[in-house]
Scaffold this motif. Structure first.
Motif, PDB file in Angstrom:
ATOM      1  N   MET A 160     -37.783 -34.064  -0.338  1.00 30.79           N
ATOM      2  CA  MET A 160     -37.290 -34.690  -1.565  1.00 30.79           C
ATOM      3  C   MET A 160     -38.208 -34.444  -2.753  1.00 30.79           C
ATOM      4  SD  MET A 160     -36.036 -38.192   0.288  1.00 30.79           S
ATOM      5  CE  MET A 160     -35.510 -39.036  -1.207  1.00 30.79           C
ATOM      6  N   GLY A 161     -39.445 -34.009  -2.473  1.00 31.55           N
ATOM      7  CA  GLY A 161     -40.351 -33.633  -3.549  1.00 31.55           C
ATOM      8  C   GLY A 161     -40.888 -34.789  -4.365  1.00 31.55           C
ATOM      9  N   SER A 162     -40.887 -35.979  -3.809  1.00 33.70           N
ATOM     10  CA  SER A 162     -41.341 -37.161  -4.536  1.00 33.70           C
ATOM     11  C   SER A 162     -42.834 -37.079  -4.827  1.00 33.70           C
ATOM     12  CB  SER A 162     -41.030 -38.420  -3.734  1.00 33.70           C
ATOM     13  OG  SER A 162     -39.674 -38.461  -3.352  1.00 33.70           O
ATOM     14  N   ASP A 163     -43.241 -37.751  -5.903  1.00 31.18           N
ATOM     15  CA  ASP A 163     -44.657 -37.767  -6.279  1.00 31.18           C
ATOM     16  C   ASP A 163     -45.488 -38.614  -5.331  1.00 31.18           C
ATOM     17  OD1 ASP A 163     -44.358 -36.310  -8.853  1.00 31.18           O
ATOM     18  OD2 ASP A 163     -43.144 -38.065  -9.366  1.00 31.18           O
ATOM     19  N   ILE A 164     -44.899 -39.732  -4.862  1.00 26.37           N
ATOM     20  CA  ILE A 164     -45.589 -40.665  -3.969  1.00 26.37           C
ATOM     21  C   ILE A 164     -44.820 -40.710  -2.652  1.00 26.37           C
ATOM     22  CG2 ILE A 164     -46.308 -43.059  -3.635  1.00 26.37           C
ATOM     23  CD1 ILE A 164     -46.368 -43.297  -6.721  1.00 26.37           C
ATOM     24  N   ILE A 165     -45.521 -40.478  -1.556  1.00 20.47           N
ATOM     25  CA  ILE A 165     -44.883 -40.419  -0.237  1.00 20.47           C
ATOM     26  C   ILE A 165     -45.436 -41.541   0.625  1.00 20.47           C
ATOM     27  CG2 ILE A 165     -44.499 -38.992   1.803  1.00 20.47           C
ATOM     28  CD1 ILE A 165     -44.984 -36.526  -0.011  1.00 20.47           C
ATOM     29  N   LEU A 166     -44.569 -42.477   0.989  1.00 19.66           N
ATOM     30  CA  LEU A 166     -44.932 -43.626   1.816  1.00 19.66           C
ATOM     31  C   LEU A 166     -44.405 -43.395   3.229  1.00 19.66           C
ATOM     32  CD1 LEU A 166     -43.794 -46.435  -0.677  1.00 19.66           C
ATOM     33  CD2 LEU A 166     -46.051 -45.354  -0.529  1.00 19.66           C
ATOM     34  N   LEU A 167     -45.300 -43.408   4.218  1.00 22.74           N
ATOM     35  CA  LEU A 167     -44.930 -43.089   5.595  1.00 22.74           C
ATOM     36  C   LEU A 167     -45.312 -44.242   6.514  1.00 22.74           C
ATOM     37  CD1 LEU A 167     -46.266 -39.416   5.571  1.00 22.74           C
ATOM     38  CD2 LEU A 167     -43.939 -40.183   5.100  1.00 22.74           C
ATOM     39  N   ASP A 168     -44.318 -44.908   7.084  1.00 21.69           N
ATOM     40  CA  ASP A 168     -44.538 -46.083   7.932  1.00 21.69           C
ATOM     41  C   ASP A 168     -44.523 -45.660   9.402  1.00 21.69           C
ATOM     42  OD1 ASP A 168     -44.788 -48.592   8.976  1.00 21.69           O
ATOM     43  OD2 ASP A 168     -43.012 -49.432   8.018  1.00 21.69           O
ATOM     44  N   GLU A 169     -45.708 -45.592  10.005  1.00 20.85           N
ATOM     45  CA  GLU A 169     -45.866 -45.167  11.404  1.00 20.85           C
ATOM     46  C   GLU A 169     -45.125 -43.844  11.670  1.00 20.85           C
ATOM     47  OE1 GLU A 169     -47.776 -46.441  13.613  1.00 20.85           O
ATOM     48  OE2 GLU A 169     -48.280 -48.402  12.787  1.00 20.85           O
ATOM     49  N   PRO A 170     -45.440 -42.790  10.940  1.00 15.94           N
ATOM     50  CA  PRO A 170     -44.670 -41.545  11.057  1.00 15.94           C
ATOM     51  C   PRO A 170     -44.918 -40.752  12.331  1.00 15.94           C
ATOM     52  CG  PRO A 170     -46.549 -41.212   9.616  1.00 15.94           C
ATOM     53  CD  PRO A 170     -46.526 -42.678   9.947  1.00 15.94           C
ATOM     54  N   PHE A 171     -45.990 -41.090  13.083  1.00 16.07           N
ATOM     55  CA  PHE A 171     -46.332 -40.296  14.267  1.00 16.07           C
ATOM     56  C   PHE A 171     -46.234 -41.094  15.570  1.00 16.07           C
ATOM     57  CE2 PHE A 171     -49.393 -39.127  10.770  1.00 16.07           C
ATOM     58  CZ  PHE A 171     -48.642 -38.058  10.286  1.00 16.07           C
TER      59      PHE A 171
END
Length: 467
Positions: A160-171
């Motif tokens: 999506m190319g967003s400036d801020i990337i929030l990742l909640d437990e991505p792994f």
């Protein structure tokens, strides 16, 4: 320059509920790599949903303060404009899927940003190549493993190319090799393209050389202070699995094999699942671990034979088989039957195969051990991911089928919660002479409490030797 700032924020989930955050002030440094830690249920996912503008529109109440993106209230931005600046990956990736295939999902996400239609195919192809997902382009999302779904969801979020990337437990469900590759990509996005990365994770592995700022939710004071990066240098030594197999078994499979579509996942294999022991089932994402559980629980066709007390499982009615083989699903919310936690536990107690073991006193002690006492009257679907996992595991342990298969029961748990869950599983399995297998990509805090390890790789199950 993109600035996301929280000023004097007080937020709660209801007028009669105590605040999750009280006059919180928080400012993300633009172009930085950030990590958020804290106990399960402390408010980490809540903070991310607030930053992304999902709250209070879809839940909760802000009684004081603001959340602003470049001096504009986040919640006032139209969704597609907000997503151009802030992207959020949910803890449960399947909740973000709206389409059938991987390509359709990526295309759908980009269309919602109102990108030029002619540019979307190129972005989709570039994203799949960057994440080494070209072979997944036409695959159905719901047919993928949990770890593969997380990789797809993460790739979609970054595309999506967003400036801020929030990742909640991505792994949480990603194998270690995949985790390191994804972390490398995220660091590259920060360094080369100036993205602001903010990750919530209970596993601190691999962050030592990546993180610029480390934050911890202080639930007692309802704040999110920055803490010393020194916390990331303390890595627990992994102890080997015992590989002590009990010879007593009431459950086994002979020449078992199965496929996913046309792809063979397991060649003919035979094994006796020992009683009173916890086995660790390991393997890369997509190797077939969850599919093995589906076969053993008769949710999937297979070749070969499965036996319980020397009786072929095909001769046992499906309803009766469900009382023999219990599966703790990878997605906790798929398992809940009741609306509230107390009712969920009571239902398991009513249907327990060992009611004399699971007394009121033992259940109360387990609830306290898992730190669930204060959420018994809360709605299951509004609990944090970690709280949902603990409630789910406890409910299934109370059911106490003689065969218990745990599919990623530790994903998203902080170190203390993980230890408590593992100890409860170990004690229950030993006391009730249950045969069990547990899938987990988290090894620290796990291997020292399991009795043996089965590795699924190259279509073969192998009993791993202790190192």
């Amino acid at each position: 320059m993109v600035r996301l700032a929280v000023s004097n924020l007080t937020f709660s989930y209801g007028a009669s509920r105590s605040p999750i955050f009280d006059r919180l002030n928080f400012d993300l440094v633009q172009g930085s790599f950030n990590l958020l830690i804290g106990p399960s249920g402390s408010g980490k996912s809540t903070l991310f949903k607030l930053l992304a503008g999902l709250y209070p529109e879809y839940g909760g109440i802000i009684t004081t303060g603001t959340i602003q993106l470049n001096n504009q209230e986040v919640s006032t931005l139209v969704p597609y404009e907000r997503a151009r600046h802030i992207a959020l990956l949910f803890q449960n990736p399947s909740r973000q899927f709206a389409m059938r295939t991987v390509e359709e999902q990526l295309t759908f996400a980009l269309e919602n940003l109102q990108l030029a239609p002619q540019s979307i195919p190129e972005v989709v192809t570039a994203t799949l190549r960057r994440f080494n997902l070209e072979s997944f382009r036409q695959q159905q999302l719901l047919a993928l493993s949990g770890g593969e779904q997380q990789r797809i969801a993460l790739a979609t979020t970054i595309a999506m190319g967003s400036d801020i990337i929030l990742l909640d437990e991505p792994f949480a469900n990603v194998d270690q090799a995949g985790r390191q590759k994804l972390l490398t990509i995220l660091k590259e996005l920060q360094v080369k393209y100036g993205k602001t990365i903010f990750i919530c994770d209970h596993d601190l592995t691999g962050y030592q050389q990546l993180v610029d700022h480390l934050y911890e939710v202080d639930a007692a004071h309802k704040k999110v202070p920055e803490i010393s990066l020194q916390r990331l240098t303390t890595v627990k030594k992994e102890l080997p699995v015992q590989n002590r197999l009990d010879k007593i078994s009431i459950f086994n499979w002979q020449k078992l094999s199965f496929k996913s579509s046309s792809r063979v996942l397991l060649k003919p294999h035979s094994f006796q699942l020992p009683k009173s022991q916890v086995g660790l089932l390991s393997g890369a994402n997509g190797s077939g671990k969850s599919t093995l559980f589906a076969a053993l629980s008769h949710q999937l066709k297979y070749q070969g034979a499965v036996y319980y007390k020397s009786k072929a499982s095909e001769r046992i009615r499906l309803k009766r088989w469900a009382q023999i083989v219990g599966v703790v699903f990878q997605n906790s919310t798929d398992q809940f039957i009741k609306l509230e936690a107390r009712a969920e536990i009571n239902l398991s107690r009513q249907n327990s195969l060992h009611p004399l073991y699971w007394t009121d006193a033992r259940i109360t002690a387990a609830i306290k051990q898992l730190q669930l006492t204060n959420i018994l009257d809360h709605v299951n679907y509004q609990l944090s991911g970690g709280q949902q996992k603990k409630l789910q595991v406890l409910s299934m342990l109370i059911m106490a089928q003689p065969i218990l298969l745990f599919d990623e029961p530790l994903a998203g748990l902080d170190a203390i919660s993980l230890k408590n869950v593992m100890q409860l599983i170990k004690k229950t399995v030993t006391d009730l002479e249950i045969s069990s297998l547990l899938i987990s990509h988290q090894r620290a805090g796990v291997t020292e409490l399991v009795d043996y390890e089965l590795l699924l790789a190259n279509q073969t199950l192998t009993l791993e030797e202790a190192k």
